[in-house]
Write a protein that holds these residues in place. Sequence first.
Motif, PDB file in Angstrom:
ATOM      1  N   GLN A  58       0.824  -1.206   0.000  1.00 36.91           N
ATOM      2  CA  GLN A  58       0.000   0.000   0.000  1.00 36.91           C
ATOM      3  C   GLN A  58       0.860   1.259   0.000  1.00 36.91           C
ATOM      4  O   GLN A  58       0.517   2.266  -0.643  1.00 36.91           O
ATOM      5  N   GLU A  59       1.997   1.207   0.722  1.00 33.63           N
ATOM      6  CA  GLU A  59       2.900   2.360   0.751  1.00 33.63           C
ATOM      7  C   GLU A  59       3.385   2.717  -0.649  1.00 33.63           C
ATOM      8  O   GLU A  59       3.388   3.895  -1.036  1.00 33.63           O
ATOM      9  N   ASP A 117       0.529   3.991  -2.956  1.00 28.72           N
ATOM     10  CA  ASP A 117       0.187   5.376  -2.636  1.00 28.72           C
ATOM     11  C   ASP A 117       1.294   6.326  -3.097  1.00 28.72           C
ATOM     12  O   ASP A 117       1.006   7.413  -3.618  1.00 28.72           O
ATOM     13  N   ARG A 118       2.543   5.929  -2.885  1.00 30.23           N
ATOM     14  CA  ARG A 118       3.670   6.798  -3.230  1.00 30.23           C
ATOM     15  C   ARG A 118       3.663   7.158  -4.714  1.00 30.23           C
ATOM     16  O   ARG A 118       3.933   8.307  -5.085  1.00 30.23           O
ATOM     17  N   ASP A 174       0.978   6.588  -6.799  1.00 30.02           N
ATOM     18  CA  ASP A 174      -0.402   6.771  -7.270  1.00 30.02           C
ATOM     19  C   ASP A 174      -0.767   5.686  -8.284  1.00 30.02           C
ATOM     20  O   ASP A 174      -1.163   5.969  -9.416  1.00 30.02           O
ATOM     21  N   ASP A 204      -2.891   2.130  -9.358  1.00 28.15           N
ATOM     22  CA  ASP A 204      -4.164   1.442  -9.151  1.00 28.15           C
ATOM     23  C   ASP A 204      -4.033   0.009  -9.670  1.00 28.15           C
ATOM     24  O   ASP A 204      -3.838  -0.202 -10.868  1.00 28.15           O
TER      25      ASP A 204
END
Length: 334
Positions: free
Chosen positions: A149-150, A153-154, A156, A158
């Motif tokens: 997840q890190e 998110d870092r 962006d 999907d």
Amino acid sequence: MRVSHYFEWESHITGGHAQSVENQRTILDRKGIKYTTEPTLDADVLHLNNMGPRSLYYAKRAQRAAVPVVVHGHQTAEDLKESFRFFTALSKPARPYLSYAYSLADHIVCPTDHNRRVLETYTDVPKTVISNGFDPEKIDGHDDDALRQEYLDRYDLDPPVVFMVGHVIERKGLRSFVETARRMPDIDFVWFGYLNPGGGTVDRLLRSRMTTKLVESAPENCTFTGYVEDITGAFAAGDILFWPSKNENEGMALLEAMAAGKPPVIRDIETYEWLDDGAHCLKADETFVEPLRRLIDSPYERDRLGDAAGEKSEEFTIDAIADDIETLYQRVTE
């Protein structure tokens, strides 16, 4: 037994070449084989990992002193093409230079059968195929949900994420990566690896104009992360390895991704004759949209190929190749 395990220009070389040398030294440590990283004839074996001028000098001295010389066949003239600026031009004079350099060996280590066949055209020195291997500990934690997840998110991203790991150069299939991403705008593509577009003078000189153009013209769904300190995050975030490289001696990041259970979509080149299309990977010549879409649309296929790739990778761990390295040293000293 004592080995002079020398890697010329060690502080300047990165990527799979450097990791292979690190793997060899890990094996020497685990086997309890004494070694020095300095070139010396005060050893039972001189093992050279980069045939620069100093390595040639010591190889010739070793011949006169009857110290057996083992050379790792990391470099071919073909590797230089479409890598860094000026390197394609250098590939032509590199061929006779490397032919001479490899002829100084008593034995050459080739990472794949393909590499061995290429080097057969360089010199008739005896050759043994031993994988560069990979260290499973390097990808420990790739299944950590928090790490995944890190990194998602870092950058962006999907899921399902199509990813590549390695130096950002044309030989690695940069154009195919960018153009395939352009044809699949609904999917996130990410290339984890050294780029450093804001680097110093040397970096700007080495990076080809075409590499810069391809990166700068990439579509919005195509991300280049630059150097990633913890590469485990790449294997955590990625779902499908897209490996469109045009020429490889082996491809360590491919082995690591397979070990992480990531299904690979690869270019159908001779290097990967040991991977079966449809069993361990999906292969394509140039158009990669269809095999990528097949895996994107089917979690079952991703899991099936990923599991098979993981099982296949077990043949290439450093523990699996350790005895081969030790046996080769024993052979050349006898």
